[in-house]
Design an enzyme around this catalytic site. Structure first.
Site, PDB file in Angstrom:
ATOM      1  N   GLY A 184       0.745  -1.760   0.023  1.00  0.00           N
ATOM      2  CA  GLY A 184      -0.005  -0.094   0.395  1.00  0.00           C
ATOM      3  C   GLY A 184       0.792   0.928  -0.005  1.00  0.00           C
ATOM      4  N   SER A 185      -0.121   2.107   0.822  1.00  0.00           N
ATOM      5  CA  SER A 185       1.365   3.583   0.956  1.00  0.00           C
ATOM      6  C   SER A 185       2.345   3.461   1.601  1.00  0.00           C
ATOM      7  CB  SER A 185       0.200   5.012   1.677  1.00  0.00           C
ATOM      8  OG  SER A 185      -1.315   4.501   0.347  1.00  0.00           O
ATOM      9  N   THR A 186       2.382   3.235   2.169  1.00  0.00           N
ATOM     10  CA  THR A 186       4.230   2.913   2.130  1.00  0.00           C
ATOM     11  C   THR A 186       5.310   2.941   1.002  1.00  0.00           C
ATOM     12  OG1 THR A 186       4.152   0.398   3.328  1.00  0.00           O
ATOM     13  CG2 THR A 186       4.136   1.826   4.791  1.00  0.00           C
ATOM     14  N   PHE A 187       4.677   2.241  -0.046  1.00  0.00           N
ATOM     15  CA  PHE A 187       5.357   2.213  -1.299  1.00  0.00           C
ATOM     16  C   PHE A 187       5.888   3.308  -1.656  1.00  0.00           C
ATOM     17  CE2 PHE A 187       7.144  -1.449  -4.260  1.00  0.00           C
ATOM     18  CZ  PHE A 187       7.310  -1.893  -3.278  1.00  0.00           C
ATOM     19  N   LYS A 188       4.752   4.725  -1.320  1.00  0.00           N
ATOM     20  CA  LYS A 188       5.293   6.001  -1.749  1.00  0.00           C
ATOM     21  C   LYS A 188       6.229   6.238  -1.402  1.00  0.00           C
ATOM     22  CE  LYS A 188      -0.066   6.261  -2.713  1.00  0.00           C
ATOM     23  NZ  LYS A 188      -1.312   6.707  -1.635  1.00  0.00           N
TER      24      LYS A 188
END
Lengths: 223, 588
Positions: B288-292
């Site tokens: 999820g957003s941690t990949f941003k």
């Protein structure tokens, strides 16, 4: 002549035999001793291993935290309790007759707020005779009346604490602790500790747990 | 030889009277000559043999210490009495050790009365079954195990029974003083002390052959704090599981690693796969957003995107049967900083497409997302990577879907993003403080500096305000991924995570918390996202581990710190002393 030399040789051979016999028995004994020692060493090493395991088991952080929460009033340190440098800490208002008191470098602001045991002590007064009150309180809270290492011999209990005065110490009146030595950082304990042992509420004694037994019971858990 | 005194020396006598050379040789003289030669040879051989024996005697008695080899050697004082080495944490606290125990076995042929023996045995070892013991003792075998790993007391009791045919064998038993605290990392051993999981398996031959303790990078105290807080979060949000990690970004050491639910390594039998599953290393999830973090770092590093660039995030993106939308649509164009701050999926997709698909793929490869991490655990998950890497994959990967990596991958890669751009392979073994730490540059120092500021922005003004731990300058990125079950994503089953680092002006440690399927509570106003679930947990962890790690708390508003971690939401970095220094630090 011949018979004599033969006798000498025979005697020598006999003596050598006896010495050999003796030596071999000594060696045998020694070997047995060594074997016993080896067994003992291994038993001790195994015991040490078990003790090490028990030490770690007793020092399990989860267990320590539970114990600390039950028996201590300490809490985890907050970030604001740390100071970057010693200069930020205000100096202790030093009493006039004692200009040579060293500054309390290792002191945190919390302790300065909560009250300092004011020490009014003539710098080199002879040690007063120990009173019964001292004898009672000294072993209970050894941190507050440390015997000065230099003057240890003549005056082991060097502080006189009146139990009545000590009891009200947390409120306003500073406890009078007469000490013929320079105050050490150890004297900076919270006033709570000044209450003599008899007046202090003893925390409930931890239940006697057979830690080794518990540990070994764990070992038996896998079949 | 020639002495004829005694009168029986025919050789000498004959030889004395033998004629000289001129006389023809009689048969007698030839025989005598022959005999004499034979005697000479015999004498020589005997002399040789005896001198050899003499020489050997001198050698054996005088030259070689004069004794036979000793039958009993002195025990070595430092050799541990057990065969499998200890495992200790980075401070030397015992995590696993071997204790000597006795195991009971029997020779049924020697047992006189099997009935009697079985009855007596069950009386002192009540956990044994009479029928079973009787069958064993009455069998025709020569060796049966009765019970392994007796306690000393049980051993004494059995000994006192005085039964013939019963024997003890010294065995070793693995003991884990910290019990459940690090069960997934340490693993466990089987009944014969062979490593079956975790580091016990990963270092099985090392533990068998080298008696010196194996020192891990774990810190028992941090492990305890991490586990305590993560379990509290699991309980609060009735989650099915969790993973947590504390990671040293400068060395690549894992300081604490937790996977919940965990188990007792003394008795790992009969547990379900979910309990034995290490979510921190073996589990691969869509992050999820941690990949941003990686999407933003990749875009900035590509040189095609600057922090101040604006990307339209007002309209959802439709591609094929998918629609990419935002959790909180801002209905306007966002800067890179804002996209990171608000965790905008749309903006992330546009950034990734601007940087280019091959760039993205190469960057993810550099971050180590294409292979298992370098961790020493046998439970080391293979990432699930799309193949081929199409546009739709590039778009979803930009916000952390369509690629599954383990938390360990995420943490190690995030460490390289904020530590100045050096990727250190993660390890569970304590690094030698004098040795050089392996690492390779994956990111420029400038990009890393911008990323640190963005991390901080998320905590001060973004989705992870709950992670703030005053004094420790926490930064981070939240992540909430819907879980995929079968071929579909499931609403209300998510992985909520927070990847935090502190202190952001000089990042030293990463704290990672991943909660599996948290349920929203009234306290979180019905939210179960990373910012509500994982971030506050991470904040509490930082508050407790900061002092233990020797991180000096700083005034978060001091000009030095602000200059190192601030970024304006338009993507510009504030000039030192312009706006920040004018605000006086609040006095305490």
């Amino acid at each position: 002549m011949k018979g004599k030399s033969a006798l000498v040789w025979l005697g020598l051979a006999g003596a050598a035999g006896a010495v050999l016999f003796q030596t071999s028995y000594t060696v045998q004994n020694r070997e047995e001793q060594l074997a016993t020692l080896n067994r003992k060493i291994i038993a001790e090493q195994e015991a040490i291993q078990i003790l090490k395991a028990e030490w770690s088991y007793m020092n399990d952080p989860s267990r320590l935290e539970t114990l600390a929460r039950t028996h201590l009033s300490l809490r985890p340190t907050d970030a604001r309790q740390f100071v970057a440098s010693a200069e930020i800490i205000p100096m202790r208002p030093a009493p006039a007759p004692l200009p040579e008191i060293p500054p309390m470098a290792g002191l945190s602001p919390l302790q300065t707020q909560s009250g300092i045991v004011r020490v009014s002590a003539p710098a080199a007064a002879p040690a007063p005779v120990a009173t019964p009150a001292v004898m009672k309180s000294a072993p209970a809270a050894p941190a507050k009346v440390p015997a000065p290492p230099a003057q240890q011999a003549p005056a082991a209990p060097t502080a006189i604490i009146e139990p009545a005065a000590a009891k009200v110490a947390p409120k306003a009146q500073p406890a009078v602790v007469k000490q013929p030595q320079q105050p050490s950082p150890q004297t900076m304990t919270p006033p709570k500790n000044l209450i003599p042992a008899s007046a202090r509420q003893q925390p409930p004694a931890p239940p006697k747990s057979d830690s080794l037994g518990v540990m070994i019971a764990r070992l038996g858990g896998n079949r | 030889m020639s002495d004829s005194r005694l009168g029986y020396d025919p050789i000498g006598a004959v030889y004395a009277s033998a004629p000289t050379v001129s006389k023809p040789r009689s048969s007698l003289s030839v025989a005598l000559e022959q005999t004499r030669n034979r005697l000479m040879v015999t004498a020589a051989v005997v002399t040789l043999a005896f001198s050899a024996i003499g020489a050997k005697l001198v050698d054996a008695t005088l030259l070689r210490g004069g004794a036979e080899p000793r039958q009993i050697q002195a025990a070595e004082a430092h050799a541990p009495p057990v065969g499998r080495a200890d495992i200790v944490d980075r401070n030397g606290n015992l995590l696993a050790t071997s204790l000597a125990t006795a195991s009971l076995h029997a020779d049924p042929k020697v047992v006189i009365d099997a009935k009697e023996a079985a009855r007596k045995l069950v009386s002192v070892l009540p956990e044994l079954d009479y029928k079973e013991v009787y069958d064993k003792l009455a069998s025709e075998k020569r060796f049966v195990w009765i019970k392994r790993n007796l306690t000393p007391r049980q051993q004494a009791q059995v000994h006192r029974l005085g039964l013939p045919g019963l024997y003890f064998e010294r065995e070793e038993r693995r003991f884990y003083p910290a019990t459940q605290l690090a069960s997934h990392v340490i693993g466990y051993t089987g009944i014969d002390n062979n490593g079956l999981a975790g580091l016990e398996r990963g270092f099985d031959s090392r533990l068998r052959n080298d008696p010196t303790p194996l020192q891990l990078s774990l810190d028992l105290r941090l492990q305890h704090i991490l586990k305590k807080e993560v379990s509290a979060a699991v309980e609060e949000f009735r989650a099915v599981g969790a993973a947590g990690m504390v990671f040293d970004v400068k060395t690549g050491e894992v300081l604490a690693m937790v996977s919940l639910p965990d188990f007792d390594p003394h008795d790992p039998t009969g547990l379900d796969q979910d309990t034995l599953f290490n979510r921190a290393t073996l589990g691969v999830f869509e992050m999820g957003s941690t990949f941003k973090i990686f999407n933003t770092a990749m875009s900035l590093e590509s040189g095609k995107v600057r922090p101040t660039d604006l990307f339209d995030a007002s309209k959802s993106i439709s591609i094929g049967r998918f629609t990419i939308s935002d959790y909180h649509n801002m209905h306007r164009a966002l800067t890179v900083a804002e996209i990171f701050q608000h965790s905008s999926n749309i903006g992330s997709v546009r950034m990734a497409l601007t940087a280019g698909i091959p760039t993205q793929r190469a960057f993810m490869q550099k971050m180590g997302f294409m292979r298992p991490s370098s961790l020493e655990l046998p439970e080391n998950g293979w990432p699930l990577v799309p193949n081929p890497w199409r546009e739709i994959n590039a778009m979803t990967i930009s916000f952390g879907h369509g690629i599954s990596v383990s938390p360990m991958h995420t943490v190690a890669a995030a460490a390289s993003v904020i530590n100045g751009g050096i990727m250190h392979p993660p390890t569970l073994v304590k690094r030698d403080p004098n040795a050089e730490i392996p690492g390779e540059r994956v990111l420029s120092a400038q990009t890393s500096d911008v990323m640190r500021r963005l991390f901080r922005l998320v905590v001060t003004e973004g989705t992870a305000k709950g992670a703030a731990a005053p004094g420790y300058v926490v930064g981070g990125k939240t992540g909430t991924a819907d879980k995929q079950k079968g071929r579909h994503y499931v609403k209300n089953a998510r992985m909520s995570s927070f990847l935090g680092a502190f202190p952001m002006h000089d990042p030293k440690y990463i704290v990672y918390v991943l909660i599996d399927e948290p349920k929203a509570t009234a306290k979180t106003y019905g939210f179960a996202t990373g910012g509500w679930v994982a971030a506050p947990t991470a904040g509490r962890i930082v508050k407790q581990i900061g002092p233990l790690l020797g991180v000096q708390p700083v005034d978060e508003n001091s000009p030095d710190v602000r200059a190192a971690v601030d970024i304006n939401i338009n993507g510009t970095i504030p000039a030192r002393g312009s706006t920040v220094a004018s605000v006086p630090p609040p006095t305490r």
